[in-house]
Design an enzyme around this catalytic site. Structure first.
Site, PDB file in Angstrom:
ATOM      1  N   CYS A  35      39.616  43.061  30.902  1.00  0.00           N
ATOM      2  CA  CYS A  35      39.850  44.371  31.504  1.00  0.00           C
ATOM      3  C   CYS A  35      38.587  45.194  31.687  1.00  0.00           C
ATOM      4  CB  CYS A  35      40.815  45.156  30.631  1.00  0.00           C
ATOM      5  SG  CYS A  35      40.139  45.384  28.967  1.00  0.00           S
ATOM      6  N   CYS A 104      43.495  42.816  23.996  1.00  0.00           N
ATOM      7  CA  CYS A 104      42.800  44.004  23.492  1.00  0.00           C
ATOM      8  C   CYS A 104      42.276  43.777  22.083  1.00  0.00           C
ATOM      9  CB  CYS A 104      43.730  45.212  23.505  1.00  0.00           C
ATOM     10  SG  CYS A 104      44.588  45.438  25.057  1.00  0.00           S
TER      11      CYS A 104
HETATM   12 FE1  FES Z   1      41.358  46.727  27.875  1.00  0.00          FE
HETATM   13 FE2  FES Z   1      43.269  47.008  26.129  1.00  0.00          FE
HETATM   14  S1  FES Z   1      43.456  47.100  28.257  1.00  0.00           S
HETATM   15  S2  FES Z   1      41.199  46.571  25.767  1.00  0.00           S
END
Ligand code: FES
Length: 167
Positions: A35, A104
């Site tokens: 992400c 994450c």
């Molecule tokens: Fe990126 Fe959780 S969405 S660390």
């Protein structure tokens, strides 16, 4: 159904050890390939123990909870003990993460290890080399060694003026 455990939620609402240590002994930023969120730990080391630790995380709530938990787990540990903390242990300490949030938690323990690594490198007096500038052969366009007069791609002799540089 409950998505986040009480513990996870609690760390999101009330994260421990947020910030940076100004005169940190080790500091390193890592990015999550999934992400692109980032996590930075800074540590203060005394007698081979993590005396203090802080984090700065630009990411989702789960990533903040992970950073917070890693900080709590690492504080007071020896560097060897802290290095043994795994992403899985952190996720377990948070009583699990929802499946779609698992990525994450894949950063926390790694990020801590990077900060420790940075401390060790600094302590050894090793100065990491600057990101090498890339150099391209004007003839075959392949990357050639910065120092060499010959391109390892096409074997042609290349003068300094002919080289093209890029970052
Ligand atoms: Fe990126 Fe959780 S969405 S660390």
């Amino acid at each position: 159904s409950k998505m986040y455990s009480e513990t996870l939620f609690e760390h999101i609402k009330n994260p421990r050890k947020v910030g940076t240590i100004e005169d940190a002994d080790g500091v390193e930023e890592v990015g999550n390939p999934v992400c692109a969120d980032t996590m930075t730990f800074s540590i203060k080391v005394k007698n081979n123990r993590i005396e203090d630790i802080k984090f700065q995380t630009f990411g989702c709530g789960a990533a903040i909870a992970v950073s917070s938990m890693v900080s709590e787990m690492a504080k007071g540990k020896t560097l060897e003990e802290a290095t043994k903390i795994t992403n899985k242990m952190v996720a377990e300490a948070l009583e699990g993460l929802p499946k779609q949030k698992m990525h994450c938690s894949n950063l926390g323990a790694d990020a801590l290890r990077k900060a420790i690594e940075n401390y060790r490198v600094k302590k050894a007096g090793f100065i990491p080399p600057m990101e090498a500038k890339k150099c391209y052969c004007p003839v075959c366009d392949l990357e050639k060694p910065m120092e060499g007069e010959y391109c390892t791609g096409c074997g042609r002799e290349v003068s300094e003026e002919e080289e093209s540089h890029a970052h």
